[in-house]
Design an enzyme around this catalytic site. Structure first.
Site, PDB file in Angstrom:
ATOM      1  N   TRP A 167     -14.556   4.788   0.055  1.00 43.09           N
ATOM      2  CA  TRP A 167     -15.259   3.534  -0.482  1.00 43.09           C
ATOM      3  C   TRP A 167     -16.517   3.443   0.130  1.00 43.09           C
ATOM      4  CZ3 TRP A 167     -10.773   3.710   2.600  1.00 43.09           C
ATOM      5  CH2 TRP A 167     -10.649   3.349   3.720  1.00 43.09           C
ATOM      6  N   HIS A 171       0.685  -1.218  -0.047  1.00 47.63           N
ATOM      7  CA  HIS A 171      -0.155   0.034   0.067  1.00 47.63           C
ATOM      8  C   HIS A 171       0.846   1.177   0.054  1.00 47.63           C
ATOM      9  CE1 HIS A 171      -3.084  -3.003   1.204  1.00 47.63           C
ATOM     10  NE2 HIS A 171      -3.673  -2.111   0.666  1.00 47.63           N
ATOM     11  N   HIS A 223      -5.838  -5.478  -6.015  1.00 44.07           N
ATOM     12  CA  HIS A 223      -5.732  -6.551  -5.277  1.00 44.07           C
ATOM     13  C   HIS A 223      -7.147  -6.734  -4.868  1.00 44.07           C
ATOM     14  CE1 HIS A 223      -5.000  -3.156  -2.593  1.00 44.07           C
ATOM     15  NE2 HIS A 223      -5.547  -4.100  -1.695  1.00 44.07           N
ATOM     16  N   CYS A 238     -13.560  -3.881   7.137  1.00 43.20           N
ATOM     17  CA  CYS A 238     -12.930  -4.353   6.052  1.00 43.20           C
ATOM     18  C   CYS A 238     -11.751  -5.177   6.082  1.00 43.20           C
ATOM     19  CB  CYS A 238     -12.624  -3.247   5.107  1.00 43.20           C
ATOM     20  SG  CYS A 238     -11.595  -2.006   5.955  1.00 43.20           S
ATOM     21  N   TYR A 252     -12.890  -0.125  -6.326  1.00 40.20           N
ATOM     22  CA  TYR A 252     -12.803   1.340  -6.445  1.00 40.20           C
ATOM     23  C   TYR A 252     -11.246   1.445  -6.266  1.00 40.20           C
ATOM     24  CZ  TYR A 252     -11.432   0.819  -1.427  1.00 40.20           C
ATOM     25  OH  TYR A 252     -10.638   0.604  -0.503  1.00 40.20           O
ATOM     26  N   GLU A 311      -5.535   3.108  -2.511  1.00 32.65           N
ATOM     27  CA  GLU A 311      -6.334   1.902  -2.226  1.00 32.65           C
ATOM     28  C   GLU A 311      -6.729   1.580  -3.776  1.00 32.65           C
ATOM     29  OE1 GLU A 311      -6.483  -0.333  -0.244  1.00 32.65           O
ATOM     30  OE2 GLU A 311      -6.261   0.565   1.771  1.00 32.65           O
ATOM     31  N   GLU A 330      -8.830  -1.721  -5.104  1.00 32.24           N
ATOM     32  CA  GLU A 330      -9.261  -2.871  -4.786  1.00 32.24           C
ATOM     33  C   GLU A 330     -10.628  -3.371  -5.556  1.00 32.24           C
ATOM     34  OE1 GLU A 330      -7.859  -2.591  -0.329  1.00 32.24           O
ATOM     35  OE2 GLU A 330      -9.870  -2.177  -0.622  1.00 32.24           O
ATOM     36  N   HIS A 370      -8.540  -8.197   3.765  1.00 30.20           N
ATOM     37  CA  HIS A 370      -8.253  -8.669   2.603  1.00 30.20           C
ATOM     38  C   HIS A 370      -7.967 -10.201   2.755  1.00 30.20           C
ATOM     39  CE1 HIS A 370      -6.298  -4.673   2.850  1.00 30.20           C
ATOM     40  NE2 HIS A 370      -6.297  -4.903   1.622  1.00 30.20           N
ATOM     41  N   GLU A 421     -11.393  -7.489  14.454  1.00 26.06           N
ATOM     42  CA  GLU A 421     -11.902  -6.191  14.769  1.00 26.06           C
ATOM     43  C   GLU A 421     -12.762  -5.920  15.545  1.00 26.06           C
ATOM     44  OE1 GLU A 421     -12.033  -3.795  11.126  1.00 26.06           O
ATOM     45  OE2 GLU A 421     -10.721  -4.862  10.200  1.00 26.06           O
TER      46      GLU A 421
END
Length: 192
Positions: free
Chosen positions: A161, A25, A32, A67, A104, A114, A116, A69, A87
């Protein structure tokens, strides 16, 4: 725990490799795989979070519930449940694919990008679900009405986002009315 890896994608959303998340990043972040999740309780309230102030990317912005990955070979459902636990301390939820085609690109104030393919998932939990936020990830977590969620899109402290996702979610109605999009339009890089 080892270095967290992200799944790199080509223009057809097929996996073409992996890379370390932290080192990937920057100003030229490769395309990704990611996901966003909105936790909705059985009364229709949505868990909205403020990203921890110490986060490297987009610190302090208000956004959806969580959010993350998916790791290499990890199913989307498993990745969402992992991040809900890590989280927010939410041990389980009923998951549904809502915006499987969402993608986005956004640039943070410091120039970090970002980039993604980011399927959006709804996680339904019982009313009065206790949340145990991880302070390294989440500064604040609050249960909001849908009207409050929509109002946040007009404020600069919301994530880019979040604003893009709400533009697609708002026409679907209230969160408990969102239709199940199923797994058919998920990127080829991930299974449900």
């Amino acid at each position: 725990m080892g270095v967290e890896e992200i799944v790199l994608l080509n223009a057809d959303d097929e996996a073409v490799g992996t890379a370390p998340k932290g080192a990937s990043h920057h100003r030229d972040t490769p395309y990704h795989l990611a996901f966003s999740c909105y936790v909705v309780d059985t009364e229709g309230r949505v868990l909205i979070t403020q990203r921890a102030l110490g986060k490297r990317t987009f610190p302090g912005v208000w956004t959806g519930s969580c959010c993350g990955h998916p790791g290499p070979g990890e199913k989307l459902r498993d990745a969402v449940l992992r991040r809900l636990r890590d989280e927010l301390g939410i041990p389980d939820a009923e998951l549904m694919s809502v915006l499987p085609r969402f993608q986005y690109r956004a640039v943070a104030a410091d120039g970090t990008v970002e980039n993604e393919r980011c399927p959006v998932v709804r996680a339904t939990v019982p009313a009065n679900r206790t949340v145990h936020r991880n302070p390294d990830e989440v500064e604040r977590a609050e249960w909001w009405t849908w009207d409050q969620c929509l109002e946040l899109t007009g404020r600069p402290e919301s994530s880019p986002w979040y604003r893009l996702q709400l533009a697609e979610l708002a026409p679907l109605g209230a969160p408990l009315d969102w239709p199940d999009a199923g797994p058919g339009d998920l990127p080829p890089a991930i299974a449900w």
